[in-house]
Design an enzyme around this catalytic site. Structure first.
Site, mmCIF file in Angstrom:
data_model
loop_
_atom_site.group_PDB
_atom_site.id
_atom_site.type_symbol
_atom_site.label_atom_id
_atom_site.label_comp_id
_atom_site.label_asym_id
_atom_site.label_seq_id
_atom_site.Cartn_x
_atom_site.Cartn_y
_atom_site.Cartn_z
ATOM 1 N N TYR A 1 0.853 -1.190 0.000
ATOM 2 C CA TYR A 1 0.000 0.000 0.000
ATOM 3 C C TYR A 1 0.889 1.240 0.000
ATOM 4 O O TYR A 1 1.882 1.298 0.741
ATOM 5 C CB TYR A 1 -0.896 0.037 1.244
ATOM 6 C CG TYR A 1 -2.050 -0.930 1.215
ATOM 7 C CD1 TYR A 1 -3.057 -0.819 0.258
ATOM 8 C CD2 TYR A 1 -2.169 -1.941 2.168
ATOM 9 C CE1 TYR A 1 -4.132 -1.698 0.237
ATOM 10 C CE2 TYR A 1 -3.235 -2.822 2.159
ATOM 11 C CZ TYR A 1 -4.220 -2.691 1.189
ATOM 12 O OH TYR A 1 -5.274 -3.567 1.174
ATOM 13 N N ASP B 1 -6.065 7.737 4.902
ATOM 14 C CA ASP B 1 -4.925 7.324 4.073
ATOM 15 C C ASP B 1 -4.836 8.140 2.792
ATOM 16 O O ASP B 1 -3.753 8.301 2.226
ATOM 17 C CB ASP B 1 -5.033 5.839 3.703
ATOM 18 C CG ASP B 1 -4.330 4.938 4.706
ATOM 19 O OD1 ASP B 1 -3.448 5.438 5.417
ATOM 20 O OD2 ASP B 1 -4.668 3.748 4.776
#
Length: 371
Positions: free
Chosen positions: A94, A270
């Site tokens: 990620y 995020d």
């Protein structure tokens, strides 16, 4: 290919890039897996499990990065890890680069091939590698929101489901994608009064068909969002634009008018967050107050249920890891356009259009990259 699995070092991050079962699959394809000793220990995956699966154990991250052709992680590289990356090395993890120009600049300098789980697509525009963590985060969002509504946690002192004769808390969920749908499931199960807002009537229709009059659905206009948020006890923000910065759905002025002791859980943190008052927090210090409203903005929520999250994530990431290892990154990305959309940074260039647009940088597509 030599595949490295370092221990995650982000605050309270206990997930691991490859489970022993994934290691066994990669080794069965003829690849070498180099795992840092203790990488999975925090979630009950010991060094003996990795050795039995065929991994070679190394004592530190420096050795793993130095020997690996591809590094498989969970979270973005931390400052101590960035100098360990090298030109041409594959980083598969990620990244969430759109709201993080500093990390993007650092990765550009490494010359590494950076493939982000969150922008790999599936049929119909789905995000299959983001989905399992979105499922976890959506379910956790209600759980942590309910906890922080408790008075000792800074909340107003509400029990989410109420009791006979006392109203349940009002949970407002912004977004009806994977995160939102999973949040709805848990909030309904706990007996909360649930309102979900989304721009797609089809998504709302699907939830309405499943839950009927147990939830309220609203089209996500600015007016509807404001009215719902001001009445809410718990707001869960889950808006997502793949690869890009999250849209700001709740303004600072609106937060100042919310109930004191209400809770905001920003699952989109995020990607920059969907509340103007959001800033990233950690599991060590998960919350802060703005105008008496509790903000929970932990950037790696699923890391707190790391064993569940690790197995769910590996189910999604392993097929692409095998493709990258078996065929090399360039051929694998050419063969599979969905995997190709995972390429964010390569050889000093931003390669994903949404990331480039968010950061105001030029985009160099895969076919224009030099060999």
């Amino acid at each position: 290919m030599r595949i490295g699995v370092p221990t995650e070092i982000k605050n309270h991050e206990y997930r691991v890039g490859l489970t022993p079962a994934s290691v066994r699959e990669l080794c069965a394809h003829g690849h070498t897996v180099l795992a840092q000793s203790g990488a999975g220990a925090a979630i009950g995956l010991g060094d003996a499990d990795y050795r039995a699966a065929g991994a070679t154990l190394l004592p530190d991250a420096a050795g793993v990065f130095a020997q690996a052709d591809m590094v498989v992680k969970v979270k973005e590289p931390q400052p101590a890890e960035l100098p360990l990356l090298r030109p041409g090395q594959i980083l598969y993890t990620y990244l969430h680069l759109a709201p993080d120009p500093a990390l993007t600049a650092a990765l550009l300098k490494t010359g590494a091939i950076c493939i982000a789980y969150e922008t790999i697509t599936g049929p119909g525009g789905t995000l299959p590698l983001l989905a399992p963590m979105s499922e976890v985060a959506g379910r956790m969002a209600v759980q942590v929101g309910a906890h922080h509504l408790e008075k000792s946690q800074g909340g107003m002192g509400l029990l989410l489901g109420g009791v006979p004769g006392v109203a349940a808390a009002h949970v407002v969920i912004l977004g009806a994608g994977t995160v939102g749908a999973n949040a709805v499931q848990i909030a309904v199960g706990l007996g909360a009064r649930v309102t979900v807002l989304n721009r797609s009537v089809d998504r709302l229709r699907a939830l309405d068909q499943r839950y009927g009059n147990r939830i309220h659905t609203l089209l996500a206009s600015a007016h509807a969002i404001e009215a719902a948020v001001l009445d809410a006890d718990l707001v869960i923000g889950s808006a997502l634009v793949a690869g890009a910065s999250a849209p700001k759905l709740v303004s600072r002025a609106q937060v100042s008018r919310m109930k004191k002791g209400a809770v905001l859980v920003d699952v989109a943190i995020d990607q920059g967050g969907c509340f103007e008052t959001s800033r990233p927090t950690t599991h060590a210090e998960p919350t802060y107050l703005v105008d008496g409203v509790v903000h929970y903005c932990v950037a790696n929520m699923p890391g707190n249920v790391a064993r569940t999250s690790t197995f769910a994530l590996n189910h999604a990431t392993l097929p692409h890891a095998l493709a990258l290892a078996d065929r090399g990154w360039r051929q694998a990305l050419r063969d599979d356009p969905h995997l190709g959309r995972g390429l964010n940074v390569a050889r000093g260039h931003v390669t994903h259009p949404a990331v480039a647009q968010a950061l105001g940088l030029p985009c160099v597509p895969l076919e224009q990259l030099a060999d």
